[in-house]
Design a protein around this motif. Sequence first.
Motif, PDB file in Angstrom:
ATOM      1  N   THR A 630     -87.737  72.169 -45.617  1.00 29.94           N
ATOM      2  CA  THR A 630     -87.781  72.243 -44.156  1.00 29.94           C
ATOM      3  C   THR A 630     -86.383  72.184 -43.563  1.00 29.94           C
ATOM      4  O   THR A 630     -86.034  72.962 -42.655  1.00 29.94           O
ATOM      5  CB  THR A 630     -88.646  71.098 -43.599  1.00 29.94           C
ATOM      6  OG1 THR A 630     -89.983  71.236 -44.084  1.00 29.94           O
ATOM      7  CG2 THR A 630     -88.647  71.112 -42.075  1.00 29.94           C
ATOM      8  N   ARG A 633     -84.582  75.533 -44.175  1.00 33.05           N
ATOM      9  CA  ARG A 633     -85.071  76.613 -43.305  1.00 33.05           C
ATOM     10  C   ARG A 633     -84.533  76.439 -41.886  1.00 33.05           C
ATOM     11  O   ARG A 633     -84.134  77.423 -41.240  1.00 33.05           O
ATOM     12  CB  ARG A 633     -86.597  76.628 -43.299  1.00 33.05           C
ATOM     13  CG  ARG A 633     -87.204  77.190 -44.585  1.00 33.05           C
ATOM     14  CD  ARG A 633     -88.659  76.735 -44.762  1.00 33.05           C
ATOM     15  NE  ARG A 633     -89.493  77.059 -43.626  1.00 33.05           N
ATOM     16  CZ  ARG A 633     -90.228  78.162 -43.530  1.00 33.05           C
ATOM     17  NH1 ARG A 633     -90.233  79.040 -44.519  1.00 33.05           N
ATOM     18  NH2 ARG A 633     -90.977  78.392 -42.473  1.00 33.05           N
ATOM     19  N   ASN A 634     -84.510  75.206 -41.410  1.00 29.62           N
ATOM     20  CA  ASN A 634     -84.019  74.969 -40.051  1.00 29.62           C
ATOM     21  C   ASN A 634     -82.536  75.296 -39.930  1.00 29.62           C
ATOM     22  O   ASN A 634     -82.074  75.724 -38.870  1.00 29.62           O
ATOM     23  CB  ASN A 634     -84.263  73.519 -39.651  1.00 29.62           C
ATOM     24  CG  ASN A 634     -85.744  73.227 -39.441  1.00 29.62           C
ATOM     25  OD1 ASN A 634     -86.545  74.137 -39.219  1.00 29.62           O
ATOM     26  ND2 ASN A 634     -86.110  71.958 -39.531  1.00 29.62           N
ATOM     27  N   THR A 638     -83.594  82.202 -40.183  1.00 27.32           N
ATOM     28  CA  THR A 638     -84.137  82.428 -38.843  1.00 27.32           C
ATOM     29  C   THR A 638     -85.644  82.596 -38.906  1.00 27.32           C
ATOM     30  O   THR A 638     -86.234  82.760 -39.979  1.00 27.32           O
ATOM     31  CB  THR A 638     -83.510  83.682 -38.210  1.00 27.32           C
ATOM     32  OG1 THR A 638     -83.937  84.842 -38.946  1.00 27.32           O
ATOM     33  CG2 THR A 638     -81.985  83.614 -38.223  1.00 27.32           C
ATOM     34  N   ALA A 639     -86.254  82.604 -37.731  1.00 25.69           N
ATOM     35  CA  ALA A 639     -87.712  82.688 -37.659  1.00 25.69           C
ATOM     36  C   ALA A 639     -88.242  83.984 -38.256  1.00 25.69           C
ATOM     37  O   ALA A 639     -89.349  84.022 -38.813  1.00 25.69           O
ATOM     38  CB  ALA A 639     -88.162  82.558 -36.204  1.00 25.69           C
ATOM     39  N   ASP A 640     -87.445  85.080 -38.180  1.00 27.30           N
ATOM     40  CA  ASP A 640     -87.949  86.344 -38.716  1.00 27.30           C
ATOM     41  C   ASP A 640     -87.591  86.552 -40.182  1.00 27.30           C
ATOM     42  O   ASP A 640     -88.008  87.547 -40.783  1.00 27.30           O
ATOM     43  CB  ASP A 640     -87.457  87.528 -37.877  1.00 27.30           C
ATOM     44  CG  ASP A 640     -85.939  87.670 -37.898  1.00 27.30           C
ATOM     45  OD1 ASP A 640     -85.275  86.844 -38.561  1.00 27.30           O
ATOM     46  OD2 ASP A 640     -85.419  88.598 -37.249  1.00 27.30           O
ATOM     47  N   GLY A 641     -86.818  85.633 -40.774  1.00 23.89           N
ATOM     48  CA  GLY A 641     -86.533  85.719 -42.197  1.00 23.89           C
ATOM     49  C   GLY A 641     -85.118  86.106 -42.561  1.00 23.89           C
ATOM     50  O   GLY A 641     -84.808  86.304 -43.750  1.00 23.89           O
ATOM     51  N   LEU A 660     -89.721  80.649 -47.938  1.00 26.12           N
ATOM     52  CA  LEU A 660     -90.092  81.431 -46.770  1.00 26.12           C
ATOM     53  C   LEU A 660     -91.595  81.391 -46.526  1.00 26.12           C
ATOM     54  O   LEU A 660     -92.374  81.198 -47.456  1.00 26.12           O
ATOM     55  CB  LEU A 660     -89.681  82.900 -46.986  1.00 26.12           C
ATOM     56  CG  LEU A 660     -88.223  83.166 -47.367  1.00 26.12           C
ATOM     57  CD1 LEU A 660     -88.060  84.603 -47.823  1.00 26.12           C
ATOM     58  CD2 LEU A 660     -87.307  82.853 -46.204  1.00 26.12           C
ATOM     59  N   ASP A 661     -91.985  81.600 -45.257  1.00 28.25           N
ATOM     60  CA  ASP A 661     -93.406  81.845 -45.012  1.00 28.25           C
ATOM     61  C   ASP A 661     -93.684  83.336 -45.212  1.00 28.25           C
ATOM     62  O   ASP A 661     -92.775  84.123 -45.486  1.00 28.25           O
ATOM     63  CB  ASP A 661     -93.828  81.360 -43.624  1.00 28.25           C
ATOM     64  CG  ASP A 661     -93.122  82.085 -42.487  1.00 28.25           C
ATOM     65  OD1 ASP A 661     -92.739  83.268 -42.656  1.00 28.25           O
ATOM     66  OD2 ASP A 661     -92.945  81.465 -41.413  1.00 28.25           O
ATOM     67  N   GLN A 664     -91.713  85.889 -42.992  1.00 29.98           N
ATOM     68  CA  GLN A 664     -90.298  85.877 -43.358  1.00 29.98           C
ATOM     69  C   GLN A 664     -90.076  86.569 -44.702  1.00 29.98           C
ATOM     70  O   GLN A 664     -89.079  87.260 -44.904  1.00 29.98           O
ATOM     71  CB  GLN A 664     -89.798  84.436 -43.437  1.00 29.98           C
ATOM     72  CG  GLN A 664     -89.686  83.723 -42.108  1.00 29.98           C
ATOM     73  CD  GLN A 664     -89.339  82.255 -42.298  1.00 29.98           C
ATOM     74  OE1 GLN A 664     -89.836  81.613 -43.229  1.00 29.98           O
ATOM     75  NE2 GLN A 664     -88.495  81.726 -41.418  1.00 29.98           N
TER      76      GLN A 664
END
Length: 930
Positions: A630, A633-634, A638-641, A660-661, A664
Motif C-alpha cells: 500500500t 502504491r501511494n 498513479t491511479a491509472d497504473g 497493481l489492481d 492498473q
Amino acid sequence: MICTAPTFEQRSPGEPALGVGTPTPRLTWAVADAPDDVRQASATVKVTRSPWGGEASTETATLDSDAQVLVDWPFVPLASRERAEVRVRVHATDGADSDWSEPAVVEAGLLATSDWGDARLISPVGVGGLDEPAPALVATWELPAGVRAARLHLTAHGWYEVLINGRRVGEDWFGPGWTAYEDRLRYYTHDVTDLLTAGTNTVQILLGNGWWRSPLTWNMERMYGDRLAALARLEVVTDDGATQALGTDDSWVARTTHVTANDLYGGETQDLRRPLIDDADHPVEVVDLDLDTLVAARGPAVRVTEVVDAQRVWRSPAGKLLVDFGQNLVGVTRLTVRGLASGDAVTIRHAEVLEHDELGTRPLRNARATASYTVAGPQETVLAPHFTFFGFRYAEVTGVDELAAEDISALVLHSAMTRTGWFTSSHDLLNQLHENVVWGMRGNFLDVPTDCPQRDERLGWTGDIQVFSPTALILHDAAGFLGSWLEDLAAEQDDSGAVPIVVPHVLRGGLGGRPAAAWGDAASVVPWNVYAATGDAEVLRRQLPSMKAWVDCVAAAAGEDHLWTGDFQFGDWLDPDAPPEKPGDSKVDKDLVATACLVRSARLTADACAAVGDEEGRAHYAGLADAVRTALRNRWITADGLVHSDSPTGYAMAICWDLLDDAQRVFAGARLADLARLNSFRVSTGFVGTPLICQALHDTGHTDVAYRLLLEEGCPSWLYPVTMGATTIWERWDSMLPDGTINPGEMTSFNHYALGAVAEFLHQVVAGLTVDAVARHVELAPAPTHLLEHASSRRLTPWGEASGSWRREGGELIVEATIPVGLRGTVVTPGGERHEVGPGTHRFEVAAPPAPDAPATVRDYVSSDAWPRASAALLEVLPLDDARQIAQGLGAFLDVPVDQLGMALTMGGMFGPAAEVQAVVDASLAPSAS
C-alpha cells in the motif's frame, strides 16, 4: 510396471550415498513404466542393514500412501557408519505389483563428534607455508589380510587430494569445498576398500591453498587462515568383524610436493624434476578445530563431468600458439608433451575470448590464470594442475614448438548435478541461447554459485543466484547444492538479519555486509524456489529463521512509513543504458526496487510460514507485505497504473509481483509493451528486470511483443551474443562490441549466468511446460508463435520424466504432453480449452493460430515481421545510425495509421522525405516482402 531404485539426498547420482549426515535419510523413487493413468496405491520398502562390523539383517515396511518423493525413513534410525541396502516394490491402483527395484545403498556418516575418535586436525611444521610448495601429510599403516570394508572420512583447511598406495582416492576435486568455515566445515566419506592391501599401506594427503588460503577478491586479500591442515579418519572392518582406525595426529609427517605454487586466481606451477611427494620428513602439529562445526556433505562434489577436445590449433598474428576448445568452459587443460629437455618450461595461459586475434586477458584483471610446468626430460608426460581452475575457451601454449590438437584437451569441472531440463525449438539461435545458459550454470555452479569463474572474483554473489534460481532448478537437480549454500547464507547473516552480498562472506567491511535489495532477498527467494521445485517443506523449516531475520532487518530499515529509501542499493544492476563505469545507474528508481523487493520477500515469508503450519508468522508477514504494498502504491504508482521512472523494470516488477489492481495492470502491460516497441525490442533491463520482462508481457496479453524481444538480434539482446559466437551467457549485453573488441569497462565477463534466467520463460511459456512439485501437478500451456515452427521442453522430475511440445503440421497445431506416474496434468490448448489428464502420453490437435493481421497502426507495424526489414531500409533514408533512434522517434505516433507514417516521421522532426519514408513502409508491407 517398473519401479526405479530409490535415491537419497546424496553427493553424486547413481552411486552409493556415503557419509550422509542424518540417521533417517529420505527416499525417492519413480515408476518408470506403467499403463496410462495408473498410479501408486501403496509401496513396500525392504532394507538390509549392516552395522559397522556387525551382521546384516533384513526387514520390510509397507507404506499405505501414493508418496514417492522424499518419503520419510520407515525404519529405526541408522547408527553412525551403518550401511543400508534399500529396495522398493510399488502396488498400483489397478492391482498390479511391480518387481522389486534395483537396490540403492546409503551409509550414515560420523553422526557424533566422538565418532572421530583420536583423529585431530594437523598442519605441517617447517614446510607448506605461505608462498612455499604445496605440502603433503603422510602416514603408513599395517593391516592384516581380509579387509572387508574401508572408509576414509576427511576434511581440510585448504583443498585436498588423497593417495593410498599411490592411487587416487575418488573422483572428487577441491574438497572439502567452500563454506562458511567458522560455522560449517564439510567432511566427505570415501570407500577405499579396493585401495588397501595386507601389510604396509601408505596414505598421502596433498594440500592446496584453495579458498582457504588463496588471495580472494579483487583486493587479493588472504581471507581465512595462513596454515593448511587436514583431519582424517581411516577405518576398516576385517572379515572376522574386527575394526581398526587410523586418524591424523602428531605421529604423521609432512613432506613437500612438486606443486611449487598454487592459488585460485594465479593458477599453478609444477617442477616435474622433483617427485610428486619427496621423502624428507618434517613434523606436524595438532591445531585447533571445533568438531561441532563439522557437517556431512549435502550436495554433489565437484568432478570432471566432460572432456572437451581441442577444435583448432594455430599461430596468432604475433606468432603465439593458440588453442580453441570451441566452448567457453570451466576446468583445467591437460597437455601431453614429449621430446623436451630437462628444465624446459611449458606455460599455458587461459582466456575466454580473443581480441585482435590474440588471447584476450584484460577481463581477467589480476588473475593470471596460468599453468606452468618445468619438465623432467624427453619422456612423454601429461601436464595438468591439481589445485586450481580456469574459465576459458582459448589457451596459449609456450614452450613447445608444435602442438597436435589431440595432445591437448579441457577437463570440465563443476558440481556434479544431474541434468534435468532440456529445451529445443525450430530457431537455431534460440536453441544455442539455451545451451549457453546451461554451460553458464555448469561453469558457475562450482561448489558455490559464483558470479563468474575466470577473473579475480569468483564469489557467491547473492543477487545472481536470487534471480537465476528458478532456472537453475529447471536445468539441473540443484536442490542439494542450493540447500547447502543456504545454510551458509544463514550462518553468515549478522545479528540484525542483514545478508552479505556474497556468501561465503569474504567482502568484510564497506558494502559487503550492508543489506541490499535483490541481493539479500536470496534469503527468502531461493528457499521458496527450492521448495516450489521439489515440494520439500524441510528446506523452508530449516531456512525460515533466516527468511524472517532478513525481512525483519529490511522492515526496520524501511521504518514506520514502510518505504525502504535512502540506503545504498545496486538497483537494476547492469541496466544496458548505464555507463560502463557506473553499472548501478539504472533507469528505475533504486528505492522503488528496494521497496518492491520488500513486498515480495515479506509475501514469500508469509507463504513459507503457511507451508510449515506457522499461522502466527503467516499473519504477521502477510500483514507486513500488504502494508508495504500500500505504501509503495501511494508513493510510486498513479491511479491509472503509471509506475514511477516509467521504466521497463518498474512495470515488470509491478506486474509480476502483484503490486497493481486489475485496471492498473492493463495500463502497465500496455505501457511496457510500448516501451519495448520504442526501444526497437532491444533489452533495456538489468539484473532485476531481465528475468521478469518477458513473463510480464505474456501475463498481460502482449506475448507477441515478448517474442519480438526474445528473438531480437541487435545489441543489446539475448541473441546478440549468440550471433557473436558466444557459448555462455555474458555479464554485460555488450561484453564484446560488434567490431570484436572487448567492452572497455573494468568489469566484464563472458560467463555470467544471471541474465540467462530467461531460460525459465523458454520452458514455461515458449514450450509451455510447468511442473508444480508442491501440488504434484504438470501444466502444458504453450504460447505458439508464427515465428517458430515447434518448441518442446523435457523435465526430469523426482517422479520421472515430464515433457511438453507443440508443432505445426499444415494448418494444424499438434500439442503433446507426457505426465509421469505420481503427478496429474492439465493441457491448455491454444484458444484456452483445458484438458485434465493423468499419467501417460496425451496428444491434441487444434487449428493452428492464424498469422497476425496486416498492421493497421504504427504500433502494430513496429510489432510486425515487416519492421526489422523496414527499420534497416529507413536508416538509408533518414539521417540516423541506429534502429532504436527510429523507434524512439515514433513515441507520439503509435496510434497513427500506418499509411501515414511517412508524414508523421517528417512532421515529427525526423527530417526524412515523407514520400521516400512511406515508400519504404509500403514496400515492407507488400506480400512479396514477407
